[in-house]
Design an enzyme around this catalytic site. Structure first.
Site, PDB file in Angstrom:
ATOM      1  NE  ARG A 170      -4.099  -2.006   1.736  1.00  0.00           N
ATOM      2  CZ  ARG A 170      -4.010  -3.185   2.333  1.00  0.00           C
ATOM      3  NH1 ARG A 170      -3.058  -3.414   3.214  1.00  0.00           N
ATOM      4  NH2 ARG A 170      -4.872  -4.132   2.046  1.00  0.00           N
ATOM      5  CE  LYS A 222      -1.877  14.726 -13.042  1.00  0.00           C
ATOM      6  NZ  LYS A 222      -2.323  15.394 -14.291  1.00  0.00           N
ATOM      7  CD  GLU A 259       4.755  18.112 -21.441  1.00  0.00           C
ATOM      8  OE1 GLU A 259       4.352  19.087 -20.770  1.00  0.00           O
ATOM      9  OE2 GLU A 259       3.984  17.207 -21.814  1.00  0.00           O
ATOM     10  CE  LYS A 274       4.180  18.402 -12.748  1.00  0.00           C
ATOM     11  NZ  LYS A 274       4.199  17.288 -13.665  1.00  0.00           N
ATOM     12  CD  GLU A 284      -5.192  17.476 -13.540  1.00  0.00           C
ATOM     13  OE1 GLU A 284      -4.000  17.132 -13.512  1.00  0.00           O
ATOM     14  OE2 GLU A 284      -5.925  17.338 -14.527  1.00  0.00           O
ATOM     15  NE  ARG A 310      -0.549  17.637 -11.071  1.00  0.00           N
ATOM     16  CZ  ARG A 310       0.228  16.806 -10.417  1.00  0.00           C
ATOM     17  NH1 ARG A 310       0.066  16.615  -9.137  1.00  0.00           N
ATOM     18  NH2 ARG A 310       1.187  16.145 -11.054  1.00  0.00           N
ATOM     19  CG  ASN A 332      -2.942  18.383 -18.380  1.00  0.00           C
ATOM     20  OD1 ASN A 332      -1.827  17.871 -18.364  1.00  0.00           O
ATOM     21  ND2 ASN A 332      -3.945  17.945 -17.649  1.00  0.00           N
ATOM     22  CG  HIS A 348      -0.952  18.390 -22.335  1.00  0.00           C
ATOM     23  ND1 HIS A 348      -0.131  19.508 -22.348  1.00  0.00           N
ATOM     24  CD2 HIS A 348      -0.192  17.390 -21.828  1.00  0.00           C
ATOM     25  CE1 HIS A 348       1.055  19.184 -21.867  1.00  0.00           C
ATOM     26  NE2 HIS A 348       1.046  17.901 -21.544  1.00  0.00           N
ATOM     27  CG  HIS A 384      -3.964  14.108 -24.479  1.00  0.00           C
ATOM     28  ND1 HIS A 384      -4.490  14.706 -23.352  1.00  0.00           N
ATOM     29  CD2 HIS A 384      -2.685  13.787 -24.164  1.00  0.00           C
ATOM     30  CE1 HIS A 384      -3.570  14.733 -22.400  1.00  0.00           C
ATOM     31  NE2 HIS A 384      -2.463  14.181 -22.867  1.00  0.00           N
ATOM     32  CG  HIS A 414       3.076  13.800 -24.509  1.00  0.00           C
ATOM     33  ND1 HIS A 414       1.699  13.908 -24.518  1.00  0.00           N
ATOM     34  CD2 HIS A 414       3.509  14.594 -23.491  1.00  0.00           C
ATOM     35  CE1 HIS A 414       1.318  14.712 -23.543  1.00  0.00           C
ATOM     36  NE2 HIS A 414       2.407  15.142 -22.910  1.00  0.00           N
TER      37      HIS A 414
HETATM   38  N1  GLY Z   1       1.852  16.414 -16.432  1.00  0.00           N
HETATM   39  C1  GLY Z   1       0.864  17.207 -15.825  1.00  0.00           C
HETATM   40  C2  GLY Z   1       0.816  17.039 -14.344  1.00  0.00           C
HETATM   41  O1  GLY Z   1       1.716  16.491 -13.747  1.00  0.00           O
HETATM   42  O2  GLY Z   1      -0.158  17.449 -13.744  1.00  0.00           O
END
Ligand code: GLY
Length: 341
Positions: free
Chosen positions: A116, A138, A180, A208, A218, A222, A226, A229, A233, A245
């Protein structure tokens, strides 16, 4: 000399070290009490994270996952979990993800699942991982149905961005990192292009870090990370991932500027700034000649952010923000405003 940036998350705050040779300080990032370390990496990764950890007196095992998107899978996660099991890893032990964004995403996901959740440290070896994937917690893998559909939020205990790894980065991966990186130019008023590489990476990390700290999971802000993006996508899907990407994000940023202009959120001069930044990075911001605009609009309707009609992250008088309920006809017209490659 390395630059240290903190991701400020209270008692889960962690350092990101950016600099040439920073991997030499990996031992300092190992939390107290760790007995065993499993390094998750790939063939061809240019830094020897396992060697550094052994040099620091740790008991280290290594597992290599495959290259390519197909290896960003539950099967790779299962393989890592199997190794942790074979090692008898406990909650005190550590996973290190050493590689590009795919490695750090998969390693972070496995670490978040074992017992966990055990600690993870990332050694980012691509520009894209340094400025984005390895920072902010993430994690995830692809399913047959789509990219990054399964994952967790699991913050690392530290991140190393050793810029020596970039010396051997293939030009296409450099482009992807620049895609990016370009988005950060529009999230604040900074002139990032004027900065030396290490400082620019550190500044992207700091931008960031601030956004992640304000909305870790998010639920709102957050999503500005993106930027560019939504179309990206759609382009990745439309081209069957032939467009990588970061390359797609570059096109998506140009499109976001064109759409914001159509919606009266920014002026032509600001669109010009977007195109200039992309050009400075040598990025192609035109749509592929084979793109079908109606199909792209349909794909954008299916974006993960799209809870309320077409949803975009757009520049405007209050800066970059999430804009739901965008009219499909405007989105379609903005595609027609784009250059074609
Ligand atoms: N790659 C976008 C984020 O980490 O929220």
């Amino acid at each position: 000399m390395s630059i240290s940036v903190t991701v400020p998350l209270g008692d889960r705050s962690y350092p990101v070290l950016v600099g040439r040779g920073a991997v030499g300080r990996l031992g300092d990032m190992v939390p107290a009490g760790v007995e065993r370390v499993l390094v998750v990496t790939q063939s061809g990764v240019p830094l020897d994270a396992a060697g550094v950890l052994r040099g620091a007196g740790l008991d280290v095992a290594t597992v290599e996952i495959g290259n390519g998107e197909a290896a960003k899978s539950l099967a790779s996660v299962e393989e890592i979990l199997g190794r942790l099991s074979a090692l008898g890893a406990t909650r005190r032990d550590l996973v290190v993800g050493a590689g590009g964004g795919m490695v750090t995403d998969v390693a972070g996901f496995a670490a978040s699942l074992w017992h966990r959740g055990i600690r993870v440290v990332h050694v980012a070896t691509t520009l894209l991982a340094m400025v984005d994937a390895a920072i902010g917690g993430k994690t995830g893998v692809n399913l047959g149905h789509g990219k990054n559909l399964v994952g967790t939020f699991w913050q690392p205990s530290g991140v190393i961005c050793d810029t020596a790894a970039l010396d051997s980065l293939p030009p296409r991966e450099v482009r992807c990192g620049h895609g990016e990186m370009a988005k950060y130019h529009f999230l604040t008023g900074d002139d990032l292009l004027g900065l030396p590489l290490e400082e620019r990476i550190a500044r992207c990390v700091a931008i960031k870090a601030e956004v992640v700290a304000s909305d870790e999971r998010e639920s709102g802000r957050r999503a500005i990370l993106n930027y560019g993006h939504t179309l990206a996508h759609a382009l990745e899907i439309e081209t069957g991932f032939a467009m990588a990407h970061g390359e797609a994000v570059a096109v998506g940023i140009a499109y976001a500027a064109r759409l914001a202009r159509r919606l009266g959120r920014i002026g032509e001069d600001r669109v010009g700034q977007h195109l200039r930044v992309l050009e400075e990075y040598g990025l192609d911001s035109g749509l592929p000649a084979t793109s079908d605009p109606d199909h792209l609009v349909a794909l954008m309707h299916g974006d993960k952010k799209a809870l309320d009609g077409l949803t975009f992250v757009l520049d405007g008088p209050r800066g970059v923000e999430v804009v739901p309920g965008v009219d499909g006809a405007e989105a379609r017209k903005a595609l027609a405003d784009m250059a074609v490659r």
